[in-house]
Design a protein around this motif. Structure first.
Motif, PDB file in Angstrom:
ATOM      1  N   LYS A  99       0.829  -1.206   0.000  1.00  0.00           N
ATOM      2  CA  LYS A  99       0.000   0.000   0.000  1.00  0.00           C
ATOM      3  C   LYS A  99       0.863   1.255   0.000  1.00  0.00           C
ATOM      4  N   GLU A 100       1.841   1.307   0.868  1.00  0.00           N
ATOM      5  CA  GLU A 100       2.681   2.506   0.974  1.00  0.00           C
ATOM      6  C   GLU A 100       3.473   2.755  -0.303  1.00  0.00           C
ATOM      7  N   ALA A 101       3.899   1.690  -0.965  1.00  0.00           N
ATOM      8  CA  ALA A 101       4.644   1.845  -2.214  1.00  0.00           C
ATOM      9  C   ALA A 101       3.749   2.425  -3.308  1.00  0.00           C
ATOM     10  N   ILE A 102       2.505   1.961  -3.374  1.00  0.00           N
ATOM     11  CA  ILE A 102       1.558   2.485  -4.357  1.00  0.00           C
ATOM     12  C   ILE A 102       1.276   3.963  -4.087  1.00  0.00           C
ATOM     13  N   LEU A 103       1.047   4.310  -2.844  1.00  0.00           N
ATOM     14  CA  LEU A 103       0.781   5.705  -2.490  1.00  0.00           C
ATOM     15  C   LEU A 103       1.984   6.598  -2.806  1.00  0.00           C
ATOM     16  N   GLU A 104       3.176   6.091  -2.562  1.00  0.00           N
ATOM     17  CA  GLU A 104       4.379   6.863  -2.872  1.00  0.00           C
ATOM     18  C   GLU A 104       4.512   7.087  -4.378  1.00  0.00           C
ATOM     19  N   ALA A 105       4.236   6.039  -5.158  1.00  0.00           N
ATOM     20  CA  ALA A 105       4.285   6.185  -6.615  1.00  0.00           C
ATOM     21  C   ALA A 105       3.279   7.229  -7.085  1.00  0.00           C
ATOM     22  N   GLN A 106       2.073   7.163  -6.557  1.00  0.00           N
ATOM     23  CA  GLN A 106       1.047   8.133  -6.944  1.00  0.00           C
ATOM     24  C   GLN A 106       1.435   9.547  -6.538  1.00  0.00           C
ATOM     25  N   SER A 107       2.080   9.700  -5.383  1.00  0.00           N
ATOM     26  CA  SER A 107       2.500  11.032  -4.934  1.00  0.00           C
ATOM     27  C   SER A 107       3.545  11.638  -5.858  1.00  0.00           C
ATOM     28  N   ARG A 108       4.244  10.779  -6.606  1.00  0.00           N
ATOM     29  CA  ARG A 108       5.256  11.250  -7.559  1.00  0.00           C
ATOM     30  C   ARG A 108       4.680  11.419  -8.968  1.00  0.00           C
ATOM     31  N   GLY A 109       3.341  11.304  -9.072  1.00  0.00           N
ATOM     32  CA  GLY A 109       2.691  11.527 -10.356  1.00  0.00           C
ATOM     33  C   GLY A 109       2.613  10.308 -11.241  1.00  0.00           C
ATOM     34  N   ILE A 110       2.919   9.135 -10.694  1.00  0.00           N
ATOM     35  CA  ILE A 110       2.850   7.897 -11.475  1.00  0.00           C
ATOM     36  C   ILE A 110       1.433   7.331 -11.391  1.00  0.00           C
ATOM     37  N   GLU A 111       0.873   7.018 -12.544  1.00  0.00           N
ATOM     38  CA  GLU A 111      -0.459   6.405 -12.586  1.00  0.00           C
ATOM     39  C   GLU A 111      -0.352   4.949 -12.142  1.00  0.00           C
ATOM     40  N   VAL A 112      -1.335   4.484 -11.378  1.00  0.00           N
ATOM     41  CA  VAL A 112      -1.388   3.084 -10.962  1.00  0.00           C
ATOM     42  C   VAL A 112      -2.757   2.531 -11.327  1.00  0.00           C
ATOM     43  N   VAL A 113      -2.786   1.363 -11.962  1.00  0.00           N
ATOM     44  CA  VAL A 113      -4.035   0.716 -12.334  1.00  0.00           C
ATOM     45  C   VAL A 113      -4.006  -0.739 -11.878  1.00  0.00           C
ATOM     46  N   ILE A 114      -5.127  -1.234 -11.391  1.00  0.00           N
ATOM     47  CA  ILE A 114      -5.264  -2.648 -11.067  1.00  0.00           C
ATOM     48  C   ILE A 114      -5.699  -3.369 -12.340  1.00  0.00           C
ATOM     49  N   ALA A 115      -5.010  -4.459 -12.678  1.00  0.00           N
ATOM     50  CA  ALA A 115      -5.350  -5.256 -13.863  1.00  0.00           C
ATOM     51  C   ALA A 115      -5.592  -6.690 -13.400  1.00  0.00           C
ATOM     52  N   THR A 116      -6.849  -7.110 -13.389  1.00  0.00           N
ATOM     53  CA  THR A 116      -7.221  -8.363 -12.737  1.00  0.00           C
ATOM     54  C   THR A 116      -8.202  -9.182 -13.569  1.00  0.00           C
ATOM     55  N   GLY A 117      -8.255 -10.464 -13.269  1.00  0.00           N
ATOM     56  CA  GLY A 117      -9.275 -11.310 -13.871  1.00  0.00           C
ATOM     57  C   GLY A 117     -10.597 -11.222 -13.125  1.00  0.00           C
ATOM     58  N   ARG A 118     -10.581 -10.608 -11.955  1.00  0.00           N
ATOM     59  CA  ARG A 118     -11.791 -10.469 -11.150  1.00  0.00           C
ATOM     60  C   ARG A 118     -12.784  -9.506 -11.809  1.00  0.00           C
ATOM     61  N   SER A 119     -14.043  -9.647 -11.417  1.00  0.00           N
ATOM     62  CA  SER A 119     -15.036  -8.647 -11.782  1.00  0.00           C
ATOM     63  C   SER A 119     -14.733  -7.379 -11.000  1.00  0.00           C
TER      64      SER A 119
END
Length: 288
Positions: free
Chosen positions: A25-45
Motif C-alpha cells: 500500500k505505501e509503495a503504491i501511495l508513494e508512486a502516486q504522490s510522484r505523479g505515477i499512474e497506478v491501475v489494477i489489472a485483474t481477472g476479477r469482476s
C-alpha cells in the motif's frame, strides 16, 4: 522512466490472506504522490476487485475481467468487451463435454451453480502459488459477496445464458482433472475470436480475443499519452502474459511459474513477502 504501473491482484498485490500488505500500500501511495499512474489489472469482476483495494484507502482505475472491462476508480464503465453471442454455445458445449464446472461473469455479477466452486477457485489460486490458503477467510470473503448480491448461486446457468447472451464478459472454468482442462483448452483455441488463458493450474479463463490485459493496458496508456516503454506491469500467471509482454518494464512475482519469470525483465519477491512493494520501491529508487 516509469509513468504507469499495472498490478495484478491474486498472487500479486494480494497476500495469501487476500489483503494488501502495508508495504504494498505505501509503495503504491508513494508512486502516486510522484505523479505515477497506478491501475489494477485483474481477472476479477469489478465488484470482486473494488472492495479489497478501496478498503485499504487506495484510489485507482481498474482493468477487470482480464481486460473485458475498464472502469474509473468510482466504477464508471469506460469500455466493455463481450464474448461473441455466436460462440457461447460452443464454449459451454466444450466445457460440459470435459465435465468442467464454469462460472459466468456478467458485468459486476458472478453466476455459479455452486458457491463452493467459487470458494475453491480462490483456494486453488493460493495452492498454485505454493501457499497455504486461509480457507476460513476465503469463505467469509465469498459469503460476504453472496450476501450483498455480487455472487449469485443458481440451479442452472442455462437461463442466465439465454437471458444475458449478449452481455457475458468472461466464462471461468475449473477442474481438478488436468487432462480435461488440456482437452478443453485445445478445443477452445480452435474457435476464432477467443482468448484462452489461466490464473492457476486448475482453471481456464475465456474472453473475447480483444479482451486481454495487454490490449486494455495499451489503450489506457495511449489515452493518457504514456508510451509503453514507460509502463511497468507486475503479475504472476498466464492471464498476465499479454500485459507483461507489452510493458517496457515487466516484473514477475517470485511465486510465478518459471515460464512467466522467463518472459519478464525482472523477478521480485513473492506475494507473501511484499513483492509488489519491493518492485515499486526498486523502480522509484533506480528511476527506471
Amino acid at each position: 522512466m516509469v509513468r504507469l504501473i499495472a498490478i495484478d491482484m491474486d498472487g500479486t498485490l494480494l497476500g495469501p490472506d487476500h489483503t494488501i500488505s502495508k508495504k504494498n500500500k505505501e509503495a503504491i501511495l508513494e508512486a502516486q504522490s510522484r505523479g505515477i499512474e497506478v491501475v489494477i489489472a485483474t481477472g476479477r469482476s469489478f465488484s470482486e476487485a473494488y472492495y479489497p483495494v478501496t478498503d485499504e484507502g487506495l484510489t485507482v482505475p481498474f482493468i477487470c475481467l482480464n481486460g473485458a472491462e475498464v472502469r474509473k476508480n468510482d466504477g464508471e464503465l469506460l469500455s466493455a468487451t463481450y464474448l461473441a453471442e455466436s460462440e457461447i454455445d460452443k464454449i459451454v458445449s466444450i466445457l460440459e463435454e470435459q465435465t468442467i464446472d464454469y462460472q459466468l461473469f456478467i458485468g459486476k455479477t458472478v453466476y455459479t451453480k455452486s458457491i463452493e466452486d467459487q470458494i475453491d477457485t480462490f483456494v486453488q489460486l493460493a495452492l498454485a502459488a505454493n501457499q497455504v490458503p486461509p480457507i476460513d477467510d476465503i469463505r467469509a470473503e465469498v459469503m460476504n459477496r453472496v450476501e450483498i448480491g455480487l455472487v449469485k448461486e443458481v440451479p442452472s446457468l442455462a437461463p442466465i445464458i439465454e437471458k444475458h447472451k449478449q452481455e457475458i464478459n468472461k466464462i471461468f472454468g475449473t477442474s481438478f482433472n488436468k487432462i480435461h482442462l488440456d482437452n478443453a483448452r485445445q478445443a477452445l483455441k480452435s474457435i476464432t475470436g477467443l482468448a484462452v488463458s489461466s490464473s492457476g493450474a486448475g482453471n481456464l479463463e475465456i474472453t473475447n480475443i480483444n479482451a486481454q490485459k495487454g490490449i486494455a493496458l495499451e489503450r489506457l496508456a495511449k489515452s493518457k499519452g504514456i508510451a509503453m516503454e514507460n509502463v511497468m506491469a507486475i503479475g504472476d500467471n498466464y492471464n498476465d502474459l499479454s500485459m507483461l509482454k507489452v510493458a517496457g518494464h515487466s516484473v514477475a512475482m517470485g511465486n510465478a511459474p518459471q515460464e512467466i519469470k522467463d518472459a519478464c525483465k525482472s523477478v521480485t519477491t513473492t506475494n507473501e513477502f511484499d513483492g509488489v512493494g519491493t518492485a515499486i520501491e526498486s523502480a522509484l529508487r533506480l528511476k527506471i
